[in-house]
Design an enzyme around this catalytic site. Structure first.
Site, PDB file in Angstrom:
ATOM      1  N   GLY A 186      42.932 -17.399 -16.986  1.00  0.00           N
ATOM      2  CA  GLY A 186      42.555 -18.004 -16.605  1.00  0.00           C
ATOM      3  C   GLY A 186      43.450 -18.548 -15.739  1.00  0.00           C
ATOM      4  N   ASP A 213      41.851 -15.403 -24.787  1.00  0.00           N
ATOM      5  CA  ASP A 213      41.274 -15.896 -24.101  1.00  0.00           C
ATOM      6  C   ASP A 213      39.333 -15.751 -24.971  1.00  0.00           C
ATOM      7  OD1 ASP A 213      39.287 -16.637 -22.168  1.00  0.00           O
ATOM      8  OD2 ASP A 213      41.219 -17.729 -20.588  1.00  0.00           O
ATOM      9  N   SER A 255      35.069 -17.546 -21.625  1.00  0.00           N
ATOM     10  CA  SER A 255      33.868 -18.360 -20.941  1.00  0.00           C
ATOM     11  C   SER A 255      33.895 -18.974 -19.109  1.00  0.00           C
ATOM     12  CB  SER A 255      34.400 -19.634 -21.273  1.00  0.00           C
ATOM     13  OG  SER A 255      35.730 -20.040 -21.931  1.00  0.00           O
ATOM     14  N   ASN A 256      34.992 -18.622 -19.159  1.00  0.00           N
ATOM     15  CA  ASN A 256      36.057 -19.647 -17.280  1.00  0.00           C
ATOM     16  C   ASN A 256      37.221 -18.675 -16.887  1.00  0.00           C
ATOM     17  OD1 ASN A 256      34.885 -21.063 -15.305  1.00  0.00           O
ATOM     18  ND2 ASN A 256      37.680 -22.398 -15.927  1.00  0.00           N
ATOM     19  N   SER A 284      47.208 -33.286 -18.544  1.00  0.00           N
ATOM     20  CA  SER A 284      47.785 -34.132 -17.000  1.00  0.00           C
ATOM     21  C   SER A 284      47.292 -35.028 -16.563  1.00  0.00           C
ATOM     22  CB  SER A 284      45.576 -33.812 -17.270  1.00  0.00           C
ATOM     23  OG  SER A 284      44.856 -34.129 -15.659  1.00  0.00           O
ATOM     24  N   TYR A 288      36.072 -35.585 -20.456  1.00  0.00           N
ATOM     25  CA  TYR A 288      37.635 -33.938 -20.435  1.00  0.00           C
ATOM     26  C   TYR A 288      39.062 -34.583 -20.043  1.00  0.00           C
ATOM     27  CZ  TYR A 288      41.196 -31.870 -17.902  1.00  0.00           C
ATOM     28  OH  TYR A 288      42.674 -30.685 -17.650  1.00  0.00           O
ATOM     29  N   LYS A 335      42.862 -34.751 -23.540  1.00  0.00           N
ATOM     30  CA  LYS A 335      43.936 -34.844 -23.036  1.00  0.00           C
ATOM     31  C   LYS A 335      44.077 -35.965 -23.720  1.00  0.00           C
ATOM     32  CE  LYS A 335      43.506 -31.002 -20.148  1.00  0.00           C
ATOM     33  NZ  LYS A 335      43.556 -29.905 -21.113  1.00  0.00           N
ATOM     34  N   PHE A 346      49.482 -32.228 -12.487  1.00  0.00           N
ATOM     35  CA  PHE A 346      49.854 -32.592 -11.312  1.00  0.00           C
ATOM     36  C   PHE A 346      48.184 -31.822 -10.804  1.00  0.00           C
ATOM     37  CE2 PHE A 346      50.589 -37.507 -11.109  1.00  0.00           C
ATOM     38  CZ  PHE A 346      51.457 -37.441 -12.136  1.00  0.00           C
ATOM     39  N   ASP A 355      37.597 -42.266  -8.430  1.00  0.00           N
ATOM     40  CA  ASP A 355      38.519 -41.356  -7.651  1.00  0.00           C
ATOM     41  C   ASP A 355      39.191 -42.542  -7.955  1.00  0.00           C
ATOM     42  OD1 ASP A 355      37.937 -38.769  -7.823  1.00  0.00           O
ATOM     43  OD2 ASP A 355      37.610 -39.232  -5.974  1.00  0.00           O
TER      44      ASP A 355
HETATM   45  P1  NAD Z   1      40.572 -22.005 -16.605  1.00  0.00           P
HETATM   46  O1  NAD Z   1      39.508 -22.869 -16.517  1.00  0.00           O
HETATM   47  O2  NAD Z   1      41.039 -21.232 -15.737  1.00  0.00           O
HETATM   48  O3  NAD Z   1      41.666 -21.171 -17.891  1.00  0.00           O
HETATM   49  C1  NAD Z   1      41.140 -21.968 -19.495  1.00  0.00           C
HETATM   50  C2  NAD Z   1      41.290 -20.351 -20.283  1.00  0.00           C
HETATM   51  O4  NAD Z   1      40.036 -21.004 -21.174  1.00  0.00           O
HETATM   52  C3  NAD Z   1      39.711 -19.908 -19.638  1.00  0.00           C
HETATM   53  O5  NAD Z   1      40.300 -19.067 -19.416  1.00  0.00           O
HETATM   54  C4  NAD Z   1      38.961 -20.164 -20.268  1.00  0.00           C
HETATM   55  O6  NAD Z   1      38.022 -18.684 -20.883  1.00  0.00           O
HETATM   56  C5  NAD Z   1      39.234 -19.986 -21.932  1.00  0.00           C
HETATM   57  N1  NAD Z   1      38.633 -20.783 -22.862  1.00  0.00           N
HETATM   58  C6  NAD Z   1      37.708 -22.312 -22.376  1.00  0.00           C
HETATM   59  N2  NAD Z   1      38.047 -21.770 -24.206  1.00  0.00           N
HETATM   60  C7  NAD Z   1      37.610 -21.236 -24.822  1.00  0.00           C
HETATM   61  C8  NAD Z   1      37.831 -21.055 -26.302  1.00  0.00           C
HETATM   62  N3  NAD Z   1      37.448 -22.083 -26.925  1.00  0.00           N
HETATM   63  N4  NAD Z   1      38.528 -19.424 -27.048  1.00  0.00           N
HETATM   64  C9  NAD Z   1      39.497 -19.057 -26.108  1.00  0.00           C
HETATM   65  N5  NAD Z   1      39.445 -19.704 -24.448  1.00  0.00           N
HETATM   66  C10 NAD Z   1      38.732 -20.240 -24.521  1.00  0.00           C
HETATM   67  O7  NAD Z   1      41.215 -23.609 -16.567  1.00  0.00           O
HETATM   68  P2  NAD Z   1      43.293 -23.623 -15.957  1.00  0.00           P
HETATM   69  O8  NAD Z   1      43.041 -25.050 -14.524  1.00  0.00           O
HETATM   70  O9  NAD Z   1      43.784 -22.705 -15.979  1.00  0.00           O
HETATM   71  O10 NAD Z   1      43.437 -24.607 -16.756  1.00  0.00           O
HETATM   72  C11 NAD Z   1      44.622 -23.954 -18.019  1.00  0.00           C
HETATM   73  C12 NAD Z   1      44.678 -25.386 -18.602  1.00  0.00           C
HETATM   74  O11 NAD Z   1      45.151 -26.379 -18.037  1.00  0.00           O
HETATM   75  C13 NAD Z   1      43.572 -26.340 -19.371  1.00  0.00           C
HETATM   76  O12 NAD Z   1      43.172 -27.127 -20.418  1.00  0.00           O
HETATM   77  C14 NAD Z   1      42.900 -27.333 -18.511  1.00  0.00           C
HETATM   78  O13 NAD Z   1      42.460 -27.832 -18.850  1.00  0.00           O
HETATM   79  C15 NAD Z   1      44.596 -27.713 -17.863  1.00  0.00           C
HETATM   80  N6  NAD Z   1      44.716 -28.727 -16.940  1.00  0.00           N
HETATM   81  C16 NAD Z   1      44.433 -27.862 -15.304  1.00  0.00           C
HETATM   82  C17 NAD Z   1      44.388 -28.489 -14.075  1.00  0.00           C
HETATM   83  C18 NAD Z   1      43.864 -27.810 -13.229  1.00  0.00           C
HETATM   84  O14 NAD Z   1      43.755 -28.446 -12.210  1.00  0.00           O
HETATM   85  N7  NAD Z   1      43.498 -26.891 -13.136  1.00  0.00           N
HETATM   86  C19 NAD Z   1      45.404 -30.017 -14.183  1.00  0.00           C
HETATM   87  C20 NAD Z   1      45.564 -30.378 -15.551  1.00  0.00           C
HETATM   88  C21 NAD Z   1      45.369 -29.789 -16.544  1.00  0.00           C
HETATM   89  C1  UD1 Z   2      40.237 -34.159 -10.725  1.00  0.00           C
HETATM   90  C2  UD1 Z   2      40.081 -34.676 -12.138  1.00  0.00           C
HETATM   91  C3  UD1 Z   2      41.303 -34.470 -12.905  1.00  0.00           C
HETATM   92  C4  UD1 Z   2      40.931 -33.517 -12.946  1.00  0.00           C
HETATM   93  C5  UD1 Z   2      42.242 -32.984 -11.731  1.00  0.00           C
HETATM   94  C6  UD1 Z   2      41.847 -30.791 -12.000  1.00  0.00           C
HETATM   95  C7  UD1 Z   2      38.136 -36.309 -11.237  1.00  0.00           C
HETATM   96  C8  UD1 Z   2      37.972 -37.485 -11.085  1.00  0.00           C
HETATM   97  N1  UD1 Z   2      39.405 -36.244 -11.532  1.00  0.00           N
HETATM   98  O1  UD1 Z   2      41.836 -34.514  -9.148  1.00  0.00           O
HETATM   99  O2  UD1 Z   2      40.971 -34.967 -13.671  1.00  0.00           O
HETATM  100  O3  UD1 Z   2      42.543 -33.257 -14.375  1.00  0.00           O
HETATM  101  O4  UD1 Z   2      40.225 -32.019 -10.924  1.00  0.00           O
HETATM  102  O5  UD1 Z   2      41.226 -30.298 -12.445  1.00  0.00           O
HETATM  103  O6  UD1 Z   2      37.094 -35.509 -10.948  1.00  0.00           O
HETATM  104  N2  UD1 Z   2      38.039 -34.519  -3.093  1.00  0.00           N
HETATM  105  C9  UD1 Z   2      37.315 -34.332  -1.603  1.00  0.00           C
HETATM  106  N3  UD1 Z   2      36.516 -33.771  -1.842  1.00  0.00           N
HETATM  107  C10 UD1 Z   2      36.220 -32.565  -2.221  1.00  0.00           C
HETATM  108  C11 UD1 Z   2      37.152 -32.465  -3.016  1.00  0.00           C
HETATM  109  C12 UD1 Z   2      38.084 -33.661  -3.476  1.00  0.00           C
HETATM  110  O7  UD1 Z   2      37.912 -35.422  -0.735  1.00  0.00           O
HETATM  111  O8  UD1 Z   2      34.694 -32.237  -2.501  1.00  0.00           O
HETATM  112  C13 UD1 Z   2      39.359 -35.154  -2.707  1.00  0.00           C
HETATM  113  C14 UD1 Z   2      39.372 -36.489  -3.826  1.00  0.00           C
HETATM  114  O9  UD1 Z   2      38.291 -37.551  -3.373  1.00  0.00           O
HETATM  115  C15 UD1 Z   2      40.376 -36.564  -4.500  1.00  0.00           C
HETATM  116  C16 UD1 Z   2      41.978 -35.346  -3.796  1.00  0.00           C
HETATM  117  O10 UD1 Z   2      40.836 -34.333  -2.701  1.00  0.00           O
HETATM  118  O11 UD1 Z   2      41.072 -37.357  -3.181  1.00  0.00           O
HETATM  119  C17 UD1 Z   2      41.419 -34.274  -5.084  1.00  0.00           C
HETATM  120  O12 UD1 Z   2      40.218 -34.124  -5.764  1.00  0.00           O
HETATM  121  P1  UD1 Z   2      40.152 -33.158  -6.822  1.00  0.00           P
HETATM  122  O13 UD1 Z   2      40.652 -31.645  -6.311  1.00  0.00           O
HETATM  123  O14 UD1 Z   2      39.070 -32.710  -6.818  1.00  0.00           O
HETATM  124  O15 UD1 Z   2      41.391 -33.656  -7.948  1.00  0.00           O
HETATM  125  P2  UD1 Z   2      41.682 -35.016  -8.944  1.00  0.00           P
HETATM  126  O16 UD1 Z   2      39.739 -35.512  -8.296  1.00  0.00           O
HETATM  127  O17 UD1 Z   2      42.703 -35.787  -8.211  1.00  0.00           O
END
Ligand code: NAD
Ligand code: UD1
Length: 376
Positions: A22, A43, A46-47, A139, A164, A168, A193, A332
């Protein structure tokens, strides 16, 4: 069975990276391999795409045996048992899970099952193989509507507004309870963040399915001409320009934070004294490896508004990004950014890259790969 020793040289340490194909996982694989760790990825794609791991190999140039990939589901106990039997795993970095906030409201059962049950199976199989070192992707969402800004780890948790976020928060509690029940567990909860950006090679990056929900991939797709205009969700917040403020962190900095967490768990950095702020300090074990629960915010400590992001991305790609003001998005908050002093003091880690670099790297990835990995 005694827990695995992380105090040794990293060339001897094998890390199981769940969700390693991912967005954050693939960048973390690069940093781990660059630092000399052996990596085993599980992995179910799935995504994500297996192409991401091929590109990790290209970036790092490592021999095949230093990066092994199992296309398996963490809910599949037999597959996990095989992975632990075939590899001498020392620690786990656990990314695998579903992460789309809106989808989690529509599909709570799928989210609770995948994220919670998946983690329970993983920890159970790991424990049976004597592996009790785990870094978990948490998160900033666990702070809910934060009680104070900027957010330290001492900020109380508040219930999330969606399944979701609940997963966490619940998984943080479950992992903490594991330590309380068995003091050999060595657990780090990393509260991310807003991760954005991409590896500077432009070979790996964020590849969301369908229309992106998050700001950065949306802006990037407008820049590349796949979407018409950015909807700015509200310009009447109590912020300098009225739009929402977030703590965007470069995904490579975030990935480095995981390597720092492994070093900390191995007793190689940090005093072990300043852990506090919600963490549970355990005794250092005879082999030098820590035990306990460490909780760390990973951000930059700087807030940027939606319009700051649009502007920085316009500069990075050299063209105006059209946008329209839209109503606020439900759920938000106005402002969300971190204090990361604890990670600096204990993990010896700090983010290096600023917003313009995040946008430049994100643009390189998006413009070189307008359809992402396109191999699903
Ligand atoms: P992502 O979807 O790109 O990566 C997650 C990976 O997990 C994917 O490759 C998916 O195929 C795999 N996966 C999901 N379910 C699975 C399962 N049951 N078995 C094996 N593989 C599985 O997401 P990411 O952005 O890389 O996020 C990674 C982690 O960080 C996640 O737990 C997410 O919730 C957390 N996180 C992400 C953000 C963000 O903004 N991206 C913010 C806070 C926390
Ligand atoms: C969101 C999730 C949070 C998650 C994080 C990472 C919500 C409420 N929160 O955070 O739980 O951990 O993503 O996946 O969904 N915005 C726009 N236009 C857009 C998209 C976003 O203006 O098309 C604004 C939002 O209002 C926010 C900022 O951009 O102020 C960031 O948004 P986003 O990237 O979705 O992240 P979070 O909302 O902070």
């Amino acid at each position: 069975m005694a827990n695995k020793n992380l105090a040794q040289n990293q060339n001897e340490i094998t890390v199981l990276v769940t969700g390693g194909a991912g967005f954050i996982g693939s960048h973390t694989c690069v940093e781990l391999l660059d630092e000399g760790y052996r990596v085993v990825v599980v992995d179910n794609l799935s995504n994500s795409s297996a192409a991401a791991l091929e590109r990790v190999r290209t970036i790092t140039g490592v021999a095949d045996d230093r990066l092994r990939f199992y296309e398996s589901d963490i809910l599949n106990r037999d597959a996990l048992k095989r992975i632990f039997s075939e590899n001498d795993i020392d620690a786990i970095i656990h990314f695998a899970g579903f992460k789309a906030v809106g989808e989690s409201v529509q599909k709570p059962l799928e989210y609770y099952w995948n994220n919670i049950a998946g983690t329970l199976v993983l920890c159970d199989v790991a424990r049976a193989h004597g592996v009790k070192n785990i870094v978990f992707s948490s998160s900033a969402t666990v702070y809910g509507e934060p009680e104070f800004i900027p957010i330290t780890e001492a900020c109380p948790k508040h219930s999330a507004t969606n399944p979701y976020g609940q997963t966490k928060s619940m998984l943080e509690q479950i992992l903490t309870d594991l330590y309380v029940g068995d003091n050999e567990w060595n657990i780090v909860l990393l509260r991310y963040f807003n991760p954005i950006g991409a590896h500077e090679s432009g070979l790996i990056g964020e590849d969301p399915k369908g229309i992106p929900n998050n700001l950065l991939p949306y802006v990037a797709q407008v820049a590349v001409g796949k979407l018409e205009s950015v909807g700015v969700f509200g310009d009447d917040y109590d912020t300098p320009d009225g739009t929402g403020v977030r703590d965007y962190i470069h995904v490579v900095d975030l990935a480095r934070g995981h390597v720092a967490a492994l070093r900390w768990m191995g007793g190689k950095v940090g005093t072990g004294k300043a852990i506090g702020l919600g963490s549970i300090e355990g005794p250092t074990q005879t082999n030098g490896t820590r035990a306990g629960v460490g909780i760390f915010n990973l951000g930059t400590g700087t807030g940027s508004s939606v319009l700051d992001v649009v502007k920085a991305f316009s500069q990075a790609c050299g063209k105006d990004i059209p946008y329209q003001i839209k109503p606020r998005r439900a759920g938000d908050i106005a402002v969300n950014y971190a204090v990361c002093d604890k990670a600096r003091d204990e993990l010896d880690w700090a983010a290096r890259f600023d917003l313009s670099r995040m946008c430049a790297d994100s643009w390189r990835w998006q413009s070189n790969n307008p359809d992402g990995y396109n191999a699903r």
